[in-house]
Scaffold this motif. Structure first.
Motif, short mmCIF file in Angstrom:
data_model
loop_
_atom_site.label_atom_id
_atom_site.label_comp_id
_atom_site.label_asym_id
_atom_site.label_seq_id
_atom_site.Cartn_x
_atom_site.Cartn_y
_atom_site.Cartn_z
N LYS A 57 0.83 -1.20 0.00
CA LYS A 57 0.00 0.00 0.00
C LYS A 57 0.87 1.26 0.00
N GLN A 58 2.12 1.13 0.52
CA GLN A 58 3.03 2.28 0.51
C GLN A 58 3.75 2.41 -0.83
N THR A 59 4.08 1.28 -1.45
CA THR A 59 4.90 1.32 -2.67
C THR A 59 4.07 1.29 -3.94
N LEU A 60 3.03 0.46 -3.97
CA LEU A 60 2.22 0.30 -5.19
C LEU A 60 0.96 1.15 -5.14
N ILE A 61 0.65 1.69 -4.01
CA ILE A 61 -0.42 2.66 -3.78
C ILE A 61 -1.74 2.16 -4.38
N ASN A 62 -2.31 2.88 -5.34
CA ASN A 62 -3.63 2.54 -5.85
C ASN A 62 -3.64 1.28 -6.71
N TYR A 63 -2.48 0.73 -7.02
CA TYR A 63 -2.43 -0.52 -7.79
C TYR A 63 -2.19 -1.74 -6.89
N ALA A 64 -2.03 -1.52 -5.58
CA ALA A 64 -1.64 -2.60 -4.67
C ALA A 64 -2.65 -3.73 -4.66
N SER A 65 -3.95 -3.42 -4.55
CA SER A 65 -4.95 -4.48 -4.44
C SER A 65 -5.06 -5.29 -5.73
N THR A 66 -5.03 -4.62 -6.87
CA THR A 66 -5.09 -5.34 -8.15
C THR A 66 -3.90 -6.28 -8.29
N ILE A 67 -2.71 -5.79 -7.98
CA ILE A 67 -1.51 -6.61 -8.11
C ILE A 67 -1.55 -7.79 -7.14
N GLU A 68 -2.02 -7.55 -5.92
CA GLU A 68 -2.09 -8.64 -4.93
C GLU A 68 -3.08 -9.71 -5.35
N GLU A 69 -4.24 -9.30 -5.84
CA GLU A 69 -5.21 -10.29 -6.29
C GLU A 69 -4.70 -11.07 -7.49
N ALA A 70 -4.00 -10.39 -8.40
CA ALA A 70 -3.41 -11.09 -9.55
C ALA A 70 -2.37 -12.10 -9.08
N ARG A 71 -1.56 -11.70 -8.11
CA ARG A 71 -0.52 -12.58 -7.58
C ARG A 71 -1.14 -13.85 -6.99
N ALA A 72 -2.18 -13.69 -6.17
CA ALA A 72 -2.81 -14.86 -5.56
C ALA A 72 -3.52 -15.73 -6.59
N ASP A 73 -4.19 -15.11 -7.56
CA ASP A 73 -4.84 -15.88 -8.62
C ASP A 73 -3.82 -16.68 -9.42
N LEU A 74 -2.69 -16.07 -9.72
CA LEU A 74 -1.67 -16.75 -10.53
C LEU A 74 -1.05 -17.92 -9.80
N ASP A 120 -17.91 2.09 -20.30
CA ASP A 120 -17.17 2.07 -19.04
C ASP A 120 -15.78 1.47 -19.22
N VAL A 121 -14.85 1.90 -18.37
CA VAL A 121 -13.59 1.20 -18.21
C VAL A 121 -13.66 0.42 -16.90
N ILE A 122 -12.69 -0.45 -16.67
CA ILE A 122 -12.68 -1.26 -15.45
C ILE A 122 -11.94 -0.50 -14.36
N GLU A 123 -12.58 -0.33 -13.22
CA GLU A 123 -11.93 0.31 -12.08
C GLU A 123 -11.88 -0.59 -10.86
N GLU A 124 -12.77 -1.56 -10.74
CA GLU A 124 -12.78 -2.44 -9.57
C GLU A 124 -11.58 -3.38 -9.63
N ASP A 125 -10.91 -3.55 -8.48
CA ASP A 125 -9.63 -4.26 -8.44
C ASP A 125 -9.72 -5.71 -8.90
N HIS A 126 -10.76 -6.41 -8.51
CA HIS A 126 -10.86 -7.82 -8.88
C HIS A 126 -11.09 -8.00 -10.37
N MET A 127 -11.92 -7.14 -10.93
CA MET A 127 -12.14 -7.20 -12.37
C MET A 127 -10.87 -6.82 -13.12
N ARG A 128 -10.17 -5.81 -12.63
CA ARG A 128 -8.88 -5.45 -13.26
C ARG A 128 -7.91 -6.62 -13.20
N ASN A 129 -7.86 -7.27 -12.07
CA ASN A 129 -6.96 -8.41 -11.91
C ASN A 129 -7.26 -9.50 -12.93
N ARG A 130 -8.53 -9.87 -13.04
CA ARG A 130 -8.88 -10.97 -13.94
C ARG A 130 -8.58 -10.64 -15.38
#
Length: 682
Positions: free
Chosen positions: A473-490, A536-546
């Protein structure tokens, strides 16, 4: 983190694992299920807007001893006692608007067949479902389809009123239009109306505040700055935090929460659980984040309680900057048989870490303390209700996870209710061929459960951050949740084609993993777009991740035709031609995303998300919307909670009975009457 709605049995869903681990989110259920209701219980009760309302049962409730029934009851009451907090957190005017509209809703005695009333009825239910006036998933403000004159009339007749400013909030699309904005081209603090920051605070001011605050932080065991507070700016320009605690912000609600937690502590399953509840009470009294950490350690070390709970300001995905936790409560009863069957995953966590495709320097030398349980929900509140996760992994603090472990749960009765409230036809409509349909029918349940389990238990617990690098949350800021969900999904996707799962006895055939790959690509590239409006564009983190994951592997595999986009009779399908090469691509992306997380590489995270996760293919989107019109099933689902009703004899509780309400509006009105703990302005 939570996993939000699901990928089970015979239904198209995508696990979005909202695991509470650091910057993780709960797993969610995404797309449409196939109905498999084999009993007489009415699971789905109604649909409105883009939402369907479902009921769930509590299996084996009558087999619990009285002490555990009392514990579940007291914990559920503690959860509901804090219900007003999530409304106020979501938007500063939610409570005033909700209460005025509820007064009109209860007292209206006119024509309920008119277009205005039907539109108002839908609007009211949308607010209840989302815990506020912004959509629970897209965060866009609801637009009423009734007139201002109609609302003024029914408010006046009920004795309620709204100021001109609040009427503008309801009817002017430009006023506080979005609860959470992730638009990279905007000041995401100013553009977000979530009530975590004063409306005139800027992202630059917030960043400067926390940069100064964290200058002397403990880099080994950092506390979760901002988790339980609102950031405000005084008339003198000084920025301070209003802490959620007794005597502070939300003090009235937390006092009521503590009353029920004290009762729960008195009937705790064991001494360790009583210790954890006591620390949670101390935290709510003081607002001390060190006490919050102590609570999480005590809670995660309680691995034997049958009745357990999640309670607090937990997940940070409603904060555009990822600091502040939304209030939530889940009361859970462990399914001992199902948990025993799946504990082999947590027992082999080190195997998954050692054999991961990530770089060696990003692997944990020792994975500790992961517990995984199938549970049945006994009650939910706050950000977990009515829209609920299907899987959760906590705590979120990475250092606690590394030193003390984590708890992962799959919400069994929630998953079951989803599957029994579904529709038919989606599988046949969007599968490329009959073999894909057959795989889904044969392996859907097991692959969905495994995807959720691997995402929560292994994915969120894997990897490590380099020394001296801040939290995501400090380093990736607004992209942290998307990246974390992608990491766990992968992580989950990579291991779903590992024969080790067969050796462990949790999967019979790699075809289960192939089915999971089929579903993931379809959902990421097409099915989930059903949730968006044209343009629309995608803004929700889980949808962005997928979409990020699916679009990246689709592009990188084009040269070798790993995935084909097939056109047939004007419809689009996706066909995986080489599952082994697709697995390798998942591994390549996982390696890069783990590097981004470990090194705190903001620019790389931004590039990945903005390139692959945000923009929507307009042709695919239009096709998806058109093909979905034939199916009478809303894309989002949420739940009516059971009622736990004490049986009292001579002043003593002698039993707790379960009732299953059938009317969503009546439950929401009862909650409003019984659990009002905060004023309109806080």
């Amino acid at each position: 983190m939570k996993i939000m709605r699901l990928n089970l049995a015979m239904f198209f869903v995508v696990s979005f694992i909202l695991v509470s681990c650091g910057e993780n989110k709960p797993t969610e259920k995404v797309e449409i299920e196939t109905a498999e209701n084999a009993d007489d219980f009415q699971y789905m009760t109604e649909q409105f807007a883009d939402i369907k309302i479902i009921r769930y049962q509590i299996p084996s409730w009558d087999e619990l001893p009285l002490q555990e029934k009392k514990l579940a009851y007291y914990l559920s009451q503690a959860g509901l006692a804090g219900r007003d907090m999530i409304y106020d957190q979501n938007y500063r005017n939610n409570l005033a608007i909700r209460r005025a509209l509820e007064s009109a809703y209860k007292n209206f005695d006119g024509d309920k067949s008119s277009d205005d009333w039907i539109a108002f009825d839908t609007y009211m239910k949308e607010i209840w479902f989302a815990n506020g006036i912004h959509h629970h998933y897209s965060h866009v403000k609801f637009q009423p389809e009734f007139s201002r004159e109609f609302l003024t009339g029914i408010l006046t007749k009920s004795g309620a009123s709204l100021s001109d400013d609040l009427m503008a909030v309801i009817f002017d699309p430009a006023v506080d239009a979005k609860k959470v904005s992730k638009d990279a081209g905007k000041d995401i603090v100013l553009a977000s109306s979530v009530n975590f920051y004063d409306p005139d605070l800027t992202q630059t001011e917030v960043d400067a505040y926390y940069k100064k605050k964290m200058a002397d932080r403990d880099t080994e065991r950092p506390i979760s700055y901002g988790l339980n507070s609102k950031l405000v700016k005084g008339a003198d320009g000084k920025i301070t935090e209003q802490i959620y605690k007794v005597g502070g912000m939300y003090g009235e609600a937390l006092t009521e929460v503590i009353k029920w937690l004290e009762l729960a502590k008195g009937v705790a399953d064991n001494a360790q659980q009583a210790k954890a509840i006591g620390l949670l009470i101390d935290y709510y009294k003081t607002g001390d984040l060190h006490t919050w950490d102590k609570f999480n350690i005590a809670w995660v070390e309680d691995t034997t309680s049958v009745v357990d709970f999640i309670h607090g300001f937990v997940e940070v995905y409603n904060d555009p900057l990822g600091y502040r936790g939304s209030y939530e409560s889940i009361v859970q009863i462990r399914d001992l048989d199902a948990s025993e069957k799946m504990k082999v995953l947590s027992e082999n966590a080190q195997y998954f870490e050692d054999n991961s495709p990530i770089m060696d320097e990003h692997k944990k030398e020792k994975v500790v303390g992961i517990s995984y349980n199938f549970i049945n929900v006994a009650g939910e509140a706050g950000d977990a209700s009515p829209s609920t996760p299907i899987g959760v992994n906590l705590p979120n603090a990475n250092w606690i996870r590394a030193e003390h472990g984590s708890k992962s749960i799959s919400l069994g009765n929630i998953v079951s209710a989803y599957s029994k409230a579904g529709t038919t036809g989606f599988l046949e409509e969007f599968s490329n061929d009959t073999s894909e349909i057959a795989l889904s029918k044969k392996y859907g349940k097991v692959s969905d459960k495994l995807h959720t389990a691997l995402h929560e238990v292994i994915g969120h617990a894997s990897g490590k951050i380099n020394p001296g690098v801040g939290t995501p949350k400090q380093t990736l800021i607004n992209y942290a949740s998307t990246i974390e969900e992608a990491r766990a999904d992968l992580v989950a996707l990579y291991y779903l084609l590992d024969t080790k799962l067969i050796e462990m006895g949790v999967m019979d055939d790699l075809d289960a993993g192939r089915h999971a790959y089929d579903d993931y690509i379809k959902n990421g590239l097409m099915l989930q777009l059903r949730r968006l409006k044209p343009g629309d564009v995608i803004e929700e983190d889980h949808m962005r991740n997928r979409q990020l994951v699916a679009a990246w592997v689709f592009e990188k595999g084009q040269e070798e035709n790993v995935i084909s986009k097939v056109k047939r009779d004007g419809n689009t399908y996706f066909e995986i031609n080489d599952y082994g090469k697709l697995r390798a691509l998942f591994g390549d992306l996982l390696r890069d995303i783990q590097r981004i997380t470990s090194e705190g590489d903001f620019e790389a995270a931004k590039n990945l998300v903005e390139t692959y996760g945000v923009q929507v293919d307009p042709e695919i989107h239009a096709e998806m919307l058109a093909r979905s019109e034939k199916f009478d099933s809303a894309p989002y689902g949420g739940f009516i909670n059971p009622m736990l009703v004490p049986v009292v004899e001579n002043g003593e509780i002698t039993d707790i009975k379960v009732e299953y309400p059938e009317d969503f509006a009546k439950q929401m009105l009862r909650y409003a009457a019984d659990y009002t703990t905060l004023p309109n302005k806080n």
